[in-house]
Design an enzyme around this catalytic site. Structure first.
Site, short mmCIF file in Angstrom:
data_model
loop_
_atom_site.label_atom_id
_atom_site.label_comp_id
_atom_site.label_asym_id
_atom_site.label_seq_id
_atom_site.Cartn_x
_atom_site.Cartn_y
_atom_site.Cartn_z
N GLU A 1 -10.54 -9.65 4.19
CA GLU A 1 -10.10 -11.05 4.32
C GLU A 1 -9.53 -11.37 5.70
OE1 GLU A 1 -9.44 -9.05 1.83
OE2 GLU A 1 -10.06 -10.01 -0.05
N PHE B 1 -1.23 -9.31 -12.81
CA PHE B 1 -2.15 -8.55 -11.97
C PHE B 1 -2.60 -9.39 -10.78
CE2 PHE B 1 -6.55 -7.13 -10.98
CZ PHE B 1 -6.18 -5.94 -10.38
N GLN B 2 -2.49 -8.84 -9.61
CA GLN B 2 -2.85 -9.50 -8.36
C GLN B 2 -2.11 -10.81 -8.14
OE1 GLN B 2 -7.19 -9.41 -7.99
NE2 GLN B 2 -6.97 -7.41 -7.03
N LYS C 1 -5.80 -20.19 -11.28
CA LYS C 1 -7.14 -20.13 -11.87
C LYS C 1 -7.35 -21.20 -12.94
CE LYS C 1 -10.56 -16.77 -13.30
NZ LYS C 1 -10.84 -15.38 -13.68
N MET D 1 -3.51 -0.81 27.40
CA MET D 1 -2.35 -1.62 27.75
C MET D 1 -1.05 -0.90 27.37
SD MET D 1 -1.63 -4.25 29.38
CE MET D 1 -2.60 -5.74 29.44
C1 LIG Z 1 -2.55 -5.38 15.46
C2 LIG Z 1 -1.92 -4.89 16.71
N1 LIG Z 1 -1.29 -3.70 16.73
C3 LIG Z 1 -0.73 -3.25 17.87
C4 LIG Z 1 -0.78 -3.99 19.02
C5 LIG Z 1 -0.11 -3.49 20.30
N2 LIG Z 1 -1.12 -3.28 21.33
C6 LIG Z 1 -1.35 -4.18 22.31
S1 LIG Z 1 -2.57 -3.74 23.34
C7 LIG Z 1 -2.82 -2.30 22.51
C8 LIG Z 1 -3.86 -1.33 22.94
C9 LIG Z 1 -5.23 -1.86 22.86
O1 LIG Z 1 -6.11 -0.83 23.18
P1 LIG Z 1 -7.65 -1.10 23.39
O2 LIG Z 1 -8.18 -1.95 22.31
O3 LIG Z 1 -8.34 0.20 23.58
O4 LIG Z 1 -7.71 -1.96 24.70
P2 LIG Z 1 -7.37 -1.57 26.23
O5 LIG Z 1 -5.97 -1.96 26.47
O6 LIG Z 1 -7.59 -0.12 26.38
O7 LIG Z 1 -8.32 -2.40 27.00
C10 LIG Z 1 -1.94 -2.18 21.45
C11 LIG Z 1 -1.86 -1.04 20.53
C12 LIG Z 1 -1.43 -5.23 18.95
N3 LIG Z 1 -1.51 -6.06 19.99
N4 LIG Z 1 -2.01 -5.65 17.80
#
Ligand SMILES: Cc1ncc(C[n+]2csc(CCOP(=O)(O)OP(=O)(O)O)c2C)c(N)n1
Lengths: 186, 590
Positions: free
Chosen positions: B52, B114-115, B164, B482
């Protein structure tokens, strides 16, 4: 090009420079559609955005139109109060928000029921104080009274403090209802 | 003329009346009647996602690329909770969504059935508004009101929770005309006096700048035309937030590039030194302002925004105009022309000269490599290869997202879909599918990171099922890049859990999903491989193996001012101790 050319603007409500020193107490009145969840929206806004609630009252004011009036006492620097007002206005079932404190010409009242237990002199003293505050006795036993008192919140604070040494058991306050003076509605 | 029908049928009827052609969803016990109604008609197409969360992002991509309301349909309990991230994402980025959730029958609500979950309670904080429909009589109004609330004013997600029994109940349906709302009345027309004041301020400005945001995109394509006209009329420089890219063309003469944490040197310096900032449909987010007490200290600020709560929220402004960007820009242009306003030409020429010196720093320059693919280079080549094509770009979240914003250039609005406010990894692939559904013949590319793509990888199956020829372009640096970059800057290079170990073989993964897999790790092969990706008529995963520890520059370290930027050559050449660039206070920030 060193000094800023414009006068510094006041800080934003979320800026780190925010001190608690300029905190003000404001009473906001919100006219809302009385639909399920509307109070949760208002309360959730305050908790979610980290605003204070000192008092909150709500009651339906127009049955036919399903309107309720929520009165909230909050505190914060002026810019936070402005934010709160706008955030409240953003809630879909909110008709209108008025900052009664900014309007200055508003009256605030609160009702309290105060239970006092005691015998002998304390009992007499409780009755004397109640009379001085124009509190009504709404329940009595041989060792207790319940007084009903209406007034500005400070008056209720004072009354409760005075009752402490004479045998205060507990009290229940309604929270603040507020309205502007004069002929105009909000 | 009202017709008798069931609640489930009403939902489909209302979707039809709202001009909805596509719904993203996933079935379950609490929405079976609605699925049955969908099954028996041909007006509304249902796209079956694989989770979803994917439905929500797909609806966002659909909405952002068309300007229409995106619709999703999910079951009660886990269906609804899985959609929460996407709803929050849409709230943060002001994307209009209507999300229909199933709910246990009214008599079971509150019994931990449920749910069952308290969907309106859970989503109250992540929607613009939500409804629990207890009576069939309310349903026609609620359905249409939901679309009105989602799309008008500052757009956002709206949830309709459908027990529902109400789906089975029968009632009268008639399309209600909803042109206004009892309590919700967005202000769309700006105050004429304030517009006049703005025009007067613009006419005397010596160092003006337009700072634009997603509000222009939300206002519709007309607003993008208007900002172009106003920029042409005044000759002022213009920059934009991540969300506003494409409103003013990147190829336009007055474009400074994106501003903010990973914005260009010229955009950020111009913001810092300007004497007049005209903010159009942006919200002074912390990624934009940097250190607040050093934010554009010499400037007067004009803020045009449809949401009064955005005004003075993070930054105090001198002149606020509440209204829809398009309306206000129309009035501004009219008043500018009527007043025969003219800019201070000498001052402006001087200002541009100053900007050119900043531009000369070439803040987007990076050290090229003959042996390894530089991620920036990969985006540049991708951009070149797609020029002239009808192209839509989505991204995941991380370095690749910033590189996409920096090196892929947008000349039109609604072409760029990214999770700005919430920064949701896993957004890009489903959003690309949503955009592709709306634009079946366009080239839709999800610029991804190796970590993010795994967050909603299951949606490849959706793309395959509906023959969505989405291209997933992974900048594979084998890191959560990042996160790694921040660990380098803040935590002494201790790369805790940011190495993406045990990555799948993306080429084989593509094949497993019935897609084409392409891998490229040699810069000499890059153009050919990109061409192969674009020329392939179907779904592609492109595993672009890039320099692993490349940092994303320029950068305003958190807690610093706009004119305190880190540039690439600084980081690389000087062997600078990056651990020292963020002070203790900055470390507290995100
Ligand atoms: C759902 C979620 N969990 C954690 C983060 C924290 N976060 C920001 S950037 C990142 C790393 C992303 O890595 P990647 O997709 O390999 O991209 P890159 O930075 O290497 O280009 C994380 C874990 C986030 N933004 N969203």
């Amino acid at each position: 090009m060193n000094a800023p050319v414009t006068a510094p603007l006041p800080p934003s409500p979320y800026s780190s420079a925010l001190g608690k020193s300029n905190s003000e107490r404001h009473t906001l009145s919100a006219l809302v559609d009385n639909e399920p969840g509307v109070l949760a929206r208002v309360v959730g806004l305050f908790s979610g955005r980290g605003y204070n609630i000192e008092s909150l009252t709500v009651a339906e004011v127009a049955h036919g139109e399903h309107l309720s009036r929520i009165t909230i006492v909050t505190s914060g620097p002026p810019e936070a109060i402005e934010q709160i007002t706008h955030q409240l206005e953003r809630i879909v079932p909110v008709h209108k928000v008025t900052d009664l404190t900014v309007q200055k010409r508003s009256i605030e009242r609160e009702l309290a029921m105060v239970k006092v237990r005691g015998k002998g002199d304390n009992r007499m003293e409780a009755l004397r104080l109640a009379e001085a505050f124009r509190a009504k006795t709404i329940d009595a036993t041989i060792e207790s009274f319940i007084f009903e008192l209406t007034g500005a919140p400070e008056k209720i604070d004072d009354f409760v403090e005075l009752m402490r040494p004479v045998g205060l058991v507990e009290f229940s306050r309604t929270g603040i209802a507020a309205i502007t003076r004069g002929a105009e509605g909000m | 003329m009202s017709k008798q029908m069931t609640g489930a049928e009403m939902i489909v009827e209302a979707l039809k009346d709202q001009g909805v052609d596509t719904v993203f969803g996933y079935p379950g016990g609490a929405v079976l009647p609605i699925y049955d109604a969908i099954f028996q008609q041909n007006h509304v197409r249902h796209i079956l996602v694989r989770q979803e969360g994917g439905a929500a992002h797909a609806a966002e991509g659909y909405a952002r690329s068309t300007g229409k309301v995106g619709v999703l349909l999910v079951t009660s309990g886990p269906g609804a909770t899985n959609a929460v991230t996407g709803l929050t994402d849409a709230l943060m980025d002001s994307i209009p969504l209507v999300c229909i959730t199933g709910q246990v029958p009214t008599h079971l609500i509150g019994s931990d059935a449920f749910q069952e979950c308290d969907t309106v309670g859970i989503t109250r904080h992540c929607t613009k508004h939500n409804y629990l429909v207890r009576n069939i009589e309310d349903l026609p109004r609620v359905l249409h009101e939901a679309f009105y609330v989602a799309a008008s004013g500052r757009p956002g997600p709206v949830v309709i929770d459908m027990p529902k029994d109400v789906q089975f109940a029968t009632g009268a349906y008639e399309k209600p005309e909803i042109a206004s709302h009892k309590t919700y009345k967005p202000r769309v027309k700006g105050d004429a006096g304030r517009v006049a004041e703005a025009v007067a301020m613009m006419a005397v400005a010596k160092k003006p700048i337009f700072y634009t945001g997603g509000g222009i995109i939300n206002s519709g394509p007309k607003a993008s035309e208007l900002i172009r006209e106003l920029v042409a009329l005044t000759g002022f420089p213009i920059t934009s937030t991540l969300m506003g890219l494409g409103a003013y063309p990147a190829s336009g003469a007055n474009w400074l590039g994106m501003l903010g944490m990973h914005g260009t040197y010229e955009a950020n310096h111009a913001m810092h030194d300007c004497d007049l900032m005209i903010c159009v449909g942006a919200r002074f987010d912390d990624r934009i302002t940097g250190r607040l007490d050093a934010f554009a200290p010499f400037s007067k600020k004009i803020h045009i925004d449809i949401d009064p709560s955005s005004i003075n929220k993070n930054v105090r402004v001198d002149l606020a105009i509440v209204g829809d960007c398009g309306n206000v820009l129309t009035d501004m242009i009219a008043q500018w022309k009527a007043a025969k306003a003219a800019v201070d030409k000498t001052a402006l020429a001087q200002w541009w000269k100053q900007i050119e010196t900043w531009r000369a720093r070439k803040s987007l320059a990076y050290r090229p490599s003959k042996t390894k693919i530089k991620p920036q280079h990969a985006i540049q080549r991708l951009y070149e290869a797609t020029r002239g094509k009808d192209c839509y770009i989505t991204t995941e979240v991380g370095q690749h997202q910033m590189w996409a914003a920096q090196y892929f250039h947008f000349d039109e609005p609604n072409r760029w879909m990214t999770s700005g406010g919430l920064g949701t990894m896993g957004y890009g692939l489903p959003a690309a599918i949503g955009a592709q559904m709306a634009h079946p013949d366009a080239l839709v590319i999800d610029i991804a990171g190796d970590a993010s793509i795994l967050m909603n990888i299951q949606e490849l199956s959706t793309a395959k099922q509906y023959r969505a020829p989405v291209k997933v372009f992974i900048l594979n640096n084998q890191y959560m890049g990042m996160v790694r970059q921040w660990q380098e800057l803040l935590h002494g290079g201790r790369y805790a859990e940011s190495y993406t170990d045990s990555l799948p073989d993306f080429v084989k993964l593509a094949e497993a999903y019935g897609a084409r897999g392409i891998r490229c790790s040699d810069p000499k092969d890059l153009d050919r491989a990109i061409k192969e990706m674009i020329d392939h008529p179907g779904l592609v995963i492109f595993d672009c193996v890039v320099e692993a520890e490349e940092n994303c520059f320029p950068m305003i370290p958190s807690g610093k001012a706009h004119n305190d930027m880190l540039l690439a050559e600084l980081g690389d050449d000087a062997g600078l101790d990056l651990g020292g660039v963020i002070d203790e206070k900055g470390k507290m920030l995100v």
